[in-house]
Design a protein around this motif. Sequence first.
Motif, PDB file in Angstrom:
ATOM      1  N   ALA A  35       0.832  -1.196   0.000  1.00 49.10           N
ATOM      2  CA  ALA A  35       0.000   0.000   0.000  1.00 49.10           C
ATOM      3  C   ALA A  35       0.872   1.254   0.000  1.00 49.10           C
ATOM      4  O   ALA A  35       0.581   2.237  -0.679  1.00 49.10           O
ATOM      5  CB  ALA A  35      -0.912  -0.013   1.219  1.00 49.10           C
ATOM      6  N   GLU A  36       1.934   1.185   0.785  1.00 51.77           N
ATOM      7  CA  GLU A  36       2.825   2.328   0.870  1.00 51.77           C
ATOM      8  C   GLU A  36       3.473   2.608  -0.485  1.00 51.77           C
ATOM      9  O   GLU A  36       3.533   3.747  -0.950  1.00 51.77           O
ATOM     10  CB  GLU A  36       3.908   2.070   1.915  1.00 51.77           C
ATOM     11  N   ALA A  37       3.938   1.500  -1.109  1.00 52.47           N
ATOM     12  CA  ALA A  37       4.582   1.651  -2.420  1.00 52.47           C
ATOM     13  C   ALA A  37       3.582   2.227  -3.423  1.00 52.47           C
ATOM     14  O   ALA A  37       3.927   3.113  -4.220  1.00 52.47           O
ATOM     15  CB  ALA A  37       5.078   0.281  -2.895  1.00 52.47           C
ATOM     16  N   GLU A  38       2.341   1.740  -3.318  1.00 51.83           N
ATOM     17  CA  GLU A  38       1.291   2.223  -4.227  1.00 51.83           C
ATOM     18  C   GLU A  38       1.031   3.706  -3.994  1.00 51.83           C
ATOM     19  O   GLU A  38       0.897   4.488  -4.932  1.00 51.83           O
ATOM     20  CB  GLU A  38       0.013   1.438  -3.942  1.00 51.83           C
ATOM     21  N   ALA A  39       0.965   4.057  -2.696  1.00 49.59           N
ATOM     22  CA  ALA A  39       0.710   5.447  -2.353  1.00 49.59           C
ATOM     23  C   ALA A  39       1.806   6.344  -2.900  1.00 49.59           C
ATOM     24  O   ALA A  39       1.542   7.430  -3.431  1.00 49.59           O
ATOM     25  CB  ALA A  39       0.619   5.587  -0.837  1.00 49.59           C
ATOM     26  N   LYS A  40       3.036   5.859  -2.770  1.00 45.74           N
ATOM     27  CA  LYS A  40       4.168   6.652  -3.263  1.00 45.74           C
ATOM     28  C   LYS A  40       4.061   6.833  -4.765  1.00 45.74           C
ATOM     29  O   LYS A  40       4.253   7.929  -5.299  1.00 45.74           O
ATOM     30  CB  LYS A  40       5.488   5.961  -2.911  1.00 45.74           C
ATOM     31  N   ALA A  41       3.715   5.719  -5.427  1.00 42.31           N
ATOM     32  CA  ALA A  41       3.614   5.777  -6.887  1.00 42.31           C
ATOM     33  C   ALA A  41       2.517   6.748  -7.302  1.00 42.31           C
ATOM     34  O   ALA A  41       2.684   7.545  -8.225  1.00 42.31           O
ATOM     35  CB  ALA A  41       3.321   4.377  -7.430  1.00 42.31           C
ATOM     36  N   GLU A  42       1.375   6.689  -6.551  1.00 46.44           N
ATOM     37  CA  GLU A  42       0.264   7.584  -6.871  1.00 46.44           C
ATOM     38  C   GLU A  42       0.659   9.029  -6.655  1.00 46.44           C
ATOM     39  O   GLU A  42       0.348   9.902  -7.477  1.00 46.44           O
ATOM     40  CB  GLU A  42      -0.924   7.264  -5.967  1.00 46.44           C
ATOM     41  N   ALA A  44       3.551  10.303  -6.753  1.00 45.95           N
ATOM     42  CA  ALA A  44       4.468  10.709  -7.823  1.00 45.95           C
ATOM     43  C   ALA A  44       3.688  11.029  -9.091  1.00 45.95           C
ATOM     44  O   ALA A  44       3.932  12.043  -9.767  1.00 45.95           O
ATOM     45  CB  ALA A  44       5.483   9.602  -8.083  1.00 45.95           C
ATOM     46  N   ALA A  45       2.674  10.194  -9.382  1.00 46.71           N
ATOM     47  CA  ALA A  45       1.870  10.403 -10.587  1.00 46.71           C
ATOM     48  C   ALA A  45       1.095  11.703 -10.487  1.00 46.71           C
ATOM     49  O   ALA A  45       1.011  12.473 -11.447  1.00 46.71           O
ATOM     50  CB  ALA A  45       0.913   9.225 -10.765  1.00 46.71           C
ATOM     51  N   GLU A  46       0.551  11.951  -9.247  1.00 43.89           N
ATOM     52  CA  GLU A  46      -0.201  13.196  -9.046  1.00 43.89           C
ATOM     53  C   GLU A  46       0.689  14.419  -9.215  1.00 43.89           C
ATOM     54  O   GLU A  46       0.287  15.405  -9.816  1.00 43.89           O
ATOM     55  CB  GLU A  46      -0.808  13.211  -7.648  1.00 43.89           C
ATOM     56  N   ALA A  47       1.885  14.297  -8.649  1.00 38.07           N
ATOM     57  CA  ALA A  47       2.823  15.418  -8.768  1.00 38.07           C
ATOM     58  C   ALA A  47       3.103  15.707 -10.242  1.00 38.07           C
ATOM     59  O   ALA A  47       3.171  16.858 -10.676  1.00 38.07           O
ATOM     60  CB  ALA A  47       4.123  15.108  -8.028  1.00 38.07           C
ATOM     61  N   ASP A  48       3.211  14.632 -10.994  1.00 38.34           N
ATOM     62  CA  ASP A  48       3.467  14.787 -12.431  1.00 38.34           C
ATOM     63  C   ASP A  48       2.288  15.472 -13.097  1.00 38.34           C
ATOM     64  O   ASP A  48       2.427  16.391 -13.884  1.00 38.34           O
ATOM     65  CB  ASP A  48       3.667  13.413 -13.082  1.00 38.34           C
ATOM     66  N   ALA A  49       1.063  14.972 -12.788  1.00 36.56           N
ATOM     67  CA  ALA A  49      -0.128  15.541 -13.417  1.00 36.56           C
ATOM     68  C   ALA A  49      -0.307  16.993 -12.991  1.00 36.56           C
ATOM     69  O   ALA A  49      -0.792  17.820 -13.758  1.00 36.56           O
ATOM     70  CB  ALA A  49      -1.341  14.725 -13.039  1.00 36.56           C
ATOM     71  N   GLY A  50       0.073  17.279 -11.755  1.00 36.26           N
ATOM     72  CA  GLY A  50       0.187  18.663 -11.299  1.00 36.26           C
ATOM     73  C   GLY A  50      -1.023  19.316 -10.671  1.00 36.26           C
ATOM     74  O   GLY A  50      -0.867  19.980  -9.678  1.00 36.26           O
ATOM     75  N   THR A  51      -2.245  19.170 -11.130  1.00 32.65           N
ATOM     76  CA  THR A  51      -3.307  20.061 -10.640  1.00 32.65           C
ATOM     77  C   THR A  51      -4.011  19.518  -9.404  1.00 32.65           C
ATOM     78  O   THR A  51      -4.411  18.354  -9.346  1.00 32.65           O
ATOM     79  CB  THR A  51      -4.381  20.314 -11.731  1.00 32.65           C
ATOM     80  N   GLN A  52      -4.124  20.419  -8.432  1.00 37.20           N
ATOM     81  CA  GLN A  52      -4.788  20.103  -7.182  1.00 37.20           C
ATOM     82  C   GLN A  52      -6.271  19.788  -7.421  1.00 37.20           C
ATOM     83  O   GLN A  52      -6.848  18.912  -6.788  1.00 37.20           O
ATOM     84  CB  GLN A  52      -4.653  21.337  -6.262  1.00 37.20           C
ATOM     85  N   SER A  75      -0.842  12.084  -0.999  1.00 34.43           N
ATOM     86  CA  SER A  75      -0.026  10.900  -1.182  1.00 34.43           C
ATOM     87  C   SER A  75      -0.498   9.695  -0.363  1.00 34.43           C
ATOM     88  O   SER A  75      -0.259   8.568  -0.734  1.00 34.43           O
ATOM     89  CB  SER A  75       1.417  11.225  -0.832  1.00 34.43           C
ATOM     90  N   GLY A  76      -1.197   9.951   0.789  1.00 37.38           N
ATOM     91  CA  GLY A  76      -1.587   8.833   1.649  1.00 37.38           C
ATOM     92  C   GLY A  76      -2.887   8.170   1.246  1.00 37.38           C
ATOM     93  O   GLY A  76      -3.293   7.194   1.843  1.00 37.38           O
ATOM     94  N   ARG A  77      -3.591   8.659   0.290  1.00 32.48           N
ATOM     95  CA  ARG A  77      -4.937   8.160   0.018  1.00 32.48           C
ATOM     96  C   ARG A  77      -4.962   6.679  -0.375  1.00 32.48           C
ATOM     97  O   ARG A  77      -5.774   5.914   0.107  1.00 32.48           O
ATOM     98  CB  ARG A  77      -5.584   9.026  -1.062  1.00 32.48           C
ATOM     99  N   GLY A  78      -4.066   6.261  -1.243  1.00 26.17           N
ATOM    100  CA  GLY A  78      -4.020   4.869  -1.685  1.00 26.17           C
ATOM    101  C   GLY A  78      -3.766   3.942  -0.507  1.00 26.17           C
ATOM    102  O   GLY A  78      -4.413   2.919  -0.351  1.00 26.17           O
ATOM    103  N   PHE A  79      -2.902   4.376   0.376  1.00 23.15           N
ATOM    104  CA  PHE A  79      -2.570   3.573   1.550  1.00 23.15           C
ATOM    105  C   PHE A  79      -3.791   3.410   2.453  1.00 23.15           C
ATOM    106  O   PHE A  79      -4.092   2.326   2.942  1.00 23.15           O
ATOM    107  CB  PHE A  79      -1.422   4.250   2.312  1.00 23.15           C
ATOM    108  N   ALA A  80      -4.515   4.552   2.613  1.00 24.95           N
ATOM    109  CA  ALA A  80      -5.697   4.504   3.482  1.00 24.95           C
ATOM    110  C   ALA A  80      -6.720   3.517   2.938  1.00 24.95           C
ATOM    111  O   ALA A  80      -7.322   2.758   3.691  1.00 24.95           O
ATOM    112  CB  ALA A  80      -6.323   5.888   3.584  1.00 24.95           C
ATOM    113  N   GLN A  81      -6.882   3.537   1.649  1.00 23.69           N
ATOM    114  CA  GLN A  81      -7.856   2.620   1.034  1.00 23.69           C
ATOM    115  C   GLN A  81      -7.451   1.177   1.271  1.00 23.69           C
ATOM    116  O   GLN A  81      -8.252   0.327   1.628  1.00 23.69           O
ATOM    117  CB  GLN A  81      -7.947   2.891  -0.469  1.00 23.69           C
ATOM    118  N   LYS A  82      -6.187   0.943   1.073  1.00 26.90           N
ATOM    119  CA  LYS A  82      -5.676  -0.421   1.240  1.00 26.90           C
ATOM    120  C   LYS A  82      -5.847  -0.880   2.699  1.00 26.90           C
ATOM    121  O   LYS A  82      -6.275  -1.997   2.979  1.00 26.90           O
ATOM    122  CB  LYS A  82      -4.187  -0.426   0.871  1.00 26.90           C
TER     123      LYS A  82
END
Length: 372
Positions: A35-42, A44-52, A75-82
Amino acid sequence: MFDSLKDKLGSFRKDVEETTEEKAEEAEAEAEAEAEAEAKAEAAAEADAGTQTTAETESDSSGVSEESDSEDAGSGRGFAQKAKSFAKGEIVIEEQDVEDPLWELEMALLESDVELSVANEILENIREDLVGATRSFNSETADVVEEALHDSLLKVISVGQFDFDQRIAEADKPVTIIFTGVNGVGKTTTIAKLSKYFEDRGLSTVIANGDTYRAGANEQIEEHAENLDKKIITHEQGGDPAAVIYDAVEYANSNDIDVVLGDTAGRLHTDEGLMDQLEKIGRVVGPDMTLFVDEAVAGQDAVQRAKQFNDAAEIDGAILTKADADSQGGAAISIAHVTGKPILFLGTGQGYDDIEQFDPEELVGRLLGEDE
Ligand SMILES: Nc1nc2c(ncn2[C@@H]2O[C@H](COP(=O)(O)OP(=O)(O)OP(=O)(O)O)[C@@H](O)[C@H]2O)c(=O)[nH]1
């Protein structure tokens, strides 16, 4: 009673519990890492996409409560879901999780004098119940294992059970019960105890000493009859057992007696004479029930004798004496499954009241400490 076996069953439960507990911890740690790895990946993806704005829209449509996400926003949302799904999550008990504990259990059952085929049946039942069973992370493995043990023991112990009291109540009177089994196991005492048992239930009895073979048998049974104030029919030593029991049935008929309790010579099941004797009693008296008596402490020997007696002259049920002195429980667990005939009573001491109806549910409860 059966304390050693009870301890061994307790160890099995502990073993499986520990194994699955470890497995749950490992699975949880693994999931957290994922979950943590997923959250990190997400993140990173969000940072790339950029918009809040996009992130907020996603959060609204995700159905995850704001409260639980508040700390992990972004960044923590994916982890929370998991983590949430894990709280509800389950692990599956696999063959390899129970293999070692089952092996230990098999050894324990055999050490407790449980007959081999019965031990195998118990293991098979448990394996069937446990392997593939899901256990939620937040539930106790002990419950899952206890249920499997309970069901598998009950299945082998309760083979052929019937309501003894009801059968006696419904039978035409007098009901004739013949007792078989080898010498020295407490057959005579059991007959005396049952005579008291019937009296307590408003049924009158006459005892027939069909053990005309053994010197002193008359005196022994007469002593019990005297203590309990019961009528006893005896013949001379060396007489015909079928004739003694026939006379007792005649006596019961003319005196309105409800139950005839007929002892037989406690010869070895391999004796031809025994077969002849039982066959003649069957022909002359036509008993309503033949009960095999043996001592619980004899373990496997009692199981084998029950089988041989049943093969030689079909029994309707068994009585195990001296259960109070038996820590193993092997005979109590095995006899019904091996003979297909139920255990009906346990002898629990030397007094006339020390006999209890065999209740498979109660025995399993006792073995698993469910009443504690
Ligand atoms: N502790 C205990 N002792 C028992 C039980 N049933 C019988 N006994 C004792 O076992 C001994 C033998 O019992 P008997 O009834 O005399 O048996 P037996 O005459 O040796 O043999 P058969 O009558 O031929 O079976 C006696 O001392 C009994 O008191 C029981 O359930 N628990």
